[in-house]
Design a protein around this motif. Sequence first.
Motif, PDB file in Angstrom:
ATOM      1  N   HIS A  75       0.846  -1.201   0.000  1.00 44.34           N
ATOM      2  CA  HIS A  75       0.000   0.000   0.000  1.00 44.34           C
ATOM      3  C   HIS A  75       0.878   1.246   0.000  1.00 44.34           C
ATOM      4  CE1 HIS A  75      -3.246   2.680   0.781  1.00 44.34           C
ATOM      5  NE2 HIS A  75      -3.003   2.833   2.055  1.00 44.34           N
ATOM      6  N   ALA A  76       1.922   1.239   0.846  1.00 49.70           N
ATOM      7  CA  ALA A  76       2.814   2.393   0.891  1.00 49.70           C
ATOM      8  C   ALA A  76       3.560   2.530  -0.436  1.00 49.70           C
ATOM      9  CB  ALA A  76       3.801   2.249   2.049  1.00 49.70           C
ATOM     10  N   LEU A  77       3.904   1.405  -1.032  1.00 49.75           N
ATOM     11  CA  LEU A  77       4.596   1.426  -2.328  1.00 49.75           C
ATOM     12  C   LEU A  77       3.714   2.062  -3.399  1.00 49.75           C
ATOM     13  CD1 LEU A  77       7.184   0.363  -3.816  1.00 49.75           C
ATOM     14  CD2 LEU A  77       5.840  -1.610  -4.435  1.00 49.75           C
ATOM     15  N   ASP A  78       2.435   1.717  -3.381  1.00 50.97           N
ATOM     16  CA  ASP A  78       1.494   2.299  -4.346  1.00 50.97           C
ATOM     17  C   ASP A  78       1.453   3.809  -4.219  1.00 50.97           C
ATOM     18  OD1 ASP A  78       0.793  -0.166  -5.189  1.00 50.97           O
ATOM     19  OD2 ASP A  78      -1.091  -0.278  -4.082  1.00 50.97           O
ATOM     20  N   ILE A  79       1.531   4.281  -2.972  1.00 52.75           N
ATOM     21  CA  ILE A  79       1.390   5.714  -2.735  1.00 52.75           C
ATOM     22  C   ILE A  79       2.723   6.424  -2.976  1.00 52.75           C
ATOM     23  CG2 ILE A  79       0.905   7.354  -0.873  1.00 52.75           C
ATOM     24  CD1 ILE A  79      -1.402   5.672  -0.094  1.00 52.75           C
ATOM     25  N   GLY A  80       3.808   5.670  -3.035  1.00 45.77           N
ATOM     26  CA  GLY A  80       5.081   6.285  -3.400  1.00 45.77           C
ATOM     27  C   GLY A  80       6.187   6.155  -2.378  1.00 45.77           C
ATOM     28  N   ALA A  81       5.959   5.427  -1.316  1.00 45.88           N
ATOM     29  CA  ALA A  81       7.014   5.222  -0.312  1.00 45.88           C
ATOM     30  C   ALA A  81       7.564   3.806  -0.481  1.00 45.88           C
ATOM     31  CB  ALA A  81       6.451   5.411   1.085  1.00 45.88           C
ATOM     32  N   ILE A  82       8.820   3.705  -0.827  1.00 42.92           N
ATOM     33  CA  ILE A  82       9.370   2.378  -1.110  1.00 42.92           C
ATOM     34  C   ILE A  82       9.879   1.698   0.153  1.00 42.92           C
ATOM     35  CG2 ILE A  82      11.200   1.142  -2.351  1.00 42.92           C
ATOM     36  CD1 ILE A  82      10.928   3.047  -4.593  1.00 42.92           C
ATOM     37  N   THR A  83      10.444   2.470   1.075  1.00 40.13           N
ATOM     38  CA  THR A  83      11.109   1.872   2.230  1.00 40.13           C
ATOM     39  C   THR A  83      10.231   0.937   3.054  1.00 40.13           C
ATOM     40  OG1 THR A  83      12.245   3.978   2.285  1.00 40.13           O
ATOM     41  CG2 THR A  83      12.755   2.431   4.045  1.00 40.13           C
ATOM     42  N   PRO A  84       8.982   1.290   3.377  1.00 36.11           N
ATOM     43  CA  PRO A  84       8.177   0.382   4.204  1.00 36.11           C
ATOM     44  C   PRO A  84       8.092  -1.025   3.630  1.00 36.11           C
ATOM     45  CG  PRO A  84       7.056   2.467   3.992  1.00 36.11           C
ATOM     46  CD  PRO A  84       8.250   2.532   3.110  1.00 36.11           C
ATOM     47  N   LEU A  85       8.127  -1.144   2.298  1.00 38.61           N
ATOM     48  CA  LEU A  85       8.051  -2.462   1.677  1.00 38.61           C
ATOM     49  C   LEU A  85       9.219  -3.332   2.128  1.00 38.61           C
ATOM     50  CD1 LEU A  85       6.543  -4.108  -0.702  1.00 38.61           C
ATOM     51  CD2 LEU A  85       8.567  -3.542  -1.977  1.00 38.61           C
ATOM     52  N   PHE A  86      10.421  -2.774   2.139  1.00 41.86           N
ATOM     53  CA  PHE A  86      11.589  -3.567   2.542  1.00 41.86           C
ATOM     54  C   PHE A  86      11.513  -3.922   4.021  1.00 41.86           C
ATOM     55  CE2 PHE A  86      13.396  -0.883  -0.980  1.00 41.86           C
ATOM     56  CZ  PHE A  86      13.257  -1.880  -1.927  1.00 41.86           C
ATOM     57  N   TYR A  87      11.096  -2.949   4.823  1.00 45.53           N
ATOM     58  CA  TYR A  87      10.995  -3.191   6.264  1.00 45.53           C
ATOM     59  C   TYR A  87       9.988  -4.305   6.556  1.00 45.53           C
ATOM     60  CZ  TYR A  87      13.689   0.954   7.590  1.00 45.53           C
ATOM     61  OH  TYR A  87      14.680   1.870   7.775  1.00 45.53           O
ATOM     62  N   THR A  88       8.798  -4.195   5.948  1.00 35.16           N
ATOM     63  CA  THR A  88       7.754  -5.165   6.294  1.00 35.16           C
ATOM     64  C   THR A  88       8.081  -6.548   5.749  1.00 35.16           C
ATOM     65  OG1 THR A  88       6.510  -4.457   4.365  1.00 35.16           O
ATOM     66  CG2 THR A  88       5.871  -3.503   6.464  1.00 35.16           C
ATOM     67  N   PHE A  89       8.680  -6.618   4.570  1.00 33.82           N
ATOM     68  CA  PHE A  89       9.015  -7.934   4.025  1.00 33.82           C
ATOM     69  C   PHE A  89      10.138  -8.588   4.820  1.00 33.82           C
ATOM     70  CE2 PHE A  89       6.912  -9.247   0.021  1.00 33.82           C
ATOM     71  CZ  PHE A  89       5.914  -8.310   0.061  1.00 33.82           C
ATOM     72  N   ARG A  90      11.061  -7.770   5.314  1.00 30.93           N
ATOM     73  CA  ARG A  90      12.124  -8.299   6.154  1.00 30.93           C
ATOM     74  C   ARG A  90      11.524  -8.959   7.399  1.00 30.93           C
ATOM     75  NH1 ARG A  90      14.913  -3.553   8.981  1.00 30.93           N
ATOM     76  NH2 ARG A  90      12.928  -3.662  10.066  1.00 30.93           N
ATOM     77  N   ASP A  91      10.536  -8.308   8.010  1.00 29.07           N
ATOM     78  CA  ASP A  91       9.977  -8.813   9.259  1.00 29.07           C
ATOM     79  C   ASP A  91       8.987  -9.950   9.028  1.00 29.07           C
ATOM     80  OD1 ASP A  91      11.477  -6.762  10.167  1.00 29.07           O
ATOM     81  OD2 ASP A  91       9.787  -5.397  10.454  1.00 29.07           O
ATOM     82  N   ARG A  92       8.308  -9.898   7.889  1.00 34.05           N
ATOM     83  CA  ARG A  92       7.358 -10.956   7.561  1.00 34.05           C
ATOM     84  C   ARG A  92       8.092 -12.278   7.367  1.00 34.05           C
ATOM     85  NH1 ARG A  92       5.575 -12.203   2.334  1.00 34.05           N
ATOM     86  NH2 ARG A  92       3.649 -13.401   2.245  1.00 34.05           N
ATOM     87  N   GLU A  93       9.298 -12.182   6.881  1.00 37.05           N
ATOM     88  CA  GLU A  93      10.120 -13.374   6.661  1.00 37.05           C
ATOM     89  C   GLU A  93      10.224 -14.218   7.938  1.00 37.05           C
ATOM     90  OE1 GLU A  93      11.224 -14.099   3.724  1.00 37.05           O
ATOM     91  OE2 GLU A  93      12.340 -15.872   4.341  1.00 37.05           O
ATOM     92  N   GLU A  94      10.319 -13.539   9.090  1.00 33.24           N
ATOM     93  CA  GLU A  94      10.469 -14.270  10.357  1.00 33.24           C
ATOM     94  C   GLU A  94       9.219 -15.115  10.645  1.00 33.24           C
ATOM     95  OE1 GLU A  94      13.393 -14.262  11.875  1.00 33.24           O
ATOM     96  OE2 GLU A  94      14.026 -12.939  10.242  1.00 33.24           O
ATOM     97  N   ILE A  95       8.056 -14.589  10.288  1.00 30.55           N
ATOM     98  CA  ILE A  95       6.811 -15.345  10.479  1.00 30.55           C
ATOM     99  C   ILE A  95       6.813 -16.559   9.559  1.00 30.55           C
ATOM    100  CG2 ILE A  95       4.298 -15.257  10.355  1.00 30.55           C
ATOM    101  CD1 ILE A  95       4.467 -12.278  10.860  1.00 30.55           C
ATOM    102  N   LEU A  96       7.192 -16.338   8.312  1.00 34.08           N
ATOM    103  CA  LEU A  96       7.194 -17.441   7.355  1.00 34.08           C
ATOM    104  C   LEU A  96       8.169 -18.534   7.798  1.00 34.08           C
ATOM    105  CD1 LEU A  96       6.977 -15.575   3.938  1.00 34.08           C
ATOM    106  CD2 LEU A  96       5.158 -16.320   5.435  1.00 34.08           C
TER     107      LEU A  96
END
Lengths: 391, 159
Positions: free
Chosen positions: A143-164
Amino acid sequence: MADILKSEQSSSSVEHIEAEKGAAPPFLDATELILNMGPQHPSTHGVLRVILKLDGEKVLNTECVIGYLHRGVEKIAEHRTYAMFNPYVDRMDYVAAVSNGLGYCEAVEKLLNTEAPPRAQWVRTILTELNRIASHQLWLGTHALDIGAITPLFYTFRDREEILKIFEKYCGARLTTHAFRIGGCLYETYDGFEQDVKKFCDFVTPKVDEYETLLTTNRIWLERTKGVGVLKAQDCIDLGVTGPVLRASGVKWDLRKAQPYAAYKNFEFDIPTGQNGDTYDRYMVRVAEMRQALRIIRQAVDSIPEGPIMGKVPKVMKPPVGEIYHSIEAPKGELGYFIVSDGSTQPYRIRVRPPSFVNLQALGKMVEGALMADVVAVIGTLDIVLGEVDR
Amino acid sequence: MVARLRGRYGSGIDPKTYLGQNYIVADPSIVYELLQILRDDEQYDYCVDVTAVHYPQRKDQEFDIVWILYSFEHNQRVRVKAMIKDGDPAPSVVALWTTANWLERECYDMFGIRFEGHPDLRRILLPDGWKGHPLRKEYGITQQDSEWVKINLGIESGQ
């Protein structure tokens, strides 16, 4: 369409404008423009096609074209046994596969008039809440990427990895987990499961604050989300919208509290709500929900009861003739299963009540009169997964 | 609630309970009125789902139309069920709940049930020119509209 292009070309010539001094250039008379968005557009999160009727930048009307990912899940169900259909439900909302499985297994258990043992209920609750965080993280990043902020994508995917990683250690799969079985869970928790989950909670708590430092007071984020895609509480109810979208409009309703399932009645948690029902409030609600999910996981992991993890269910499942509707609070809203049994080993009919499908219907109402760029923000804020919309 | 509805409709409705879930089997002629009363007088303000079940062997009552309703006020669900004949239209509830719009379209797409009074009854998941309604029992699991596939995709089979 061709006319508009032609008139735009002619308007670029200075001569033409001078010739019609005083009158508006002819291309400005073309009041409506039909614009096709998708099905291959990156911000539509899959294969969603939206036909927009525009007046300049203003959206007059929208029409969603869906079905590109239709696989006939409900038809397949009629040709599988109850247990065989279980993996298929993971493929609907594939970013929250655990929730889908929980809803399905509980619905069939209800139809069989049994219940999973307490230990299984606890493990189910923990995994489902972990999945809720993973789903919200994926949503926030894209959602943040769509609006133009790229950084949150890297942060959230990094942390989601731990759940996976926890999912992978528990059942071998990361995305389409098939973690639950009818009657309980197939796998006992692995050695160190509790520690892993606790470690994850401690790891991710400051990370959620980190997402907030990037966005919550960010000027661009505020401009793009405040007052965008407003949905009033009454409209939400009328449109059948559920989940965080409903709660952001100020309706304090969550199935985990209203009609508790799994082990939720044993834990303390709040239902975060918003007031304005705009894109910003929906963001705040989902971030708060991540924190509440962590609260539930912390309580659950400290109190997993001893006992069997799989209940006693017959090898050949033949639920008595009848029908049942069971729904759970999936990360996207109310996910329901309506199952009709004719007494045989295969379901006579399974209807899935998909939250994404119903929530997507609100898109037209939310973007009416808004700007073209807001359509992207609103599609993001609805948090749809096309696998579930089309089934 | 049941007593109130009973007094009004008599044998037109048949309230039942199975596994703790309440449902009302109603006559198709009164079902729209019943749904309206449930919404206005009994506060069932949220229409969860509209769906259908196909029973080809049941003569003149081939379809069950199921409305699942929920009341925020009472935290209760109720299902309303009406049996209709194949080819007969069902009443559309879009005027009562906007959410029924897409749900009824899906029902039409999958079963071929016409909803009378629906503002825009078109296919929703399958393409517009598709022939057949896949969730009907006589529709095979591997069946497809091969003519449509050939013309629109330029291949022999979609499988």
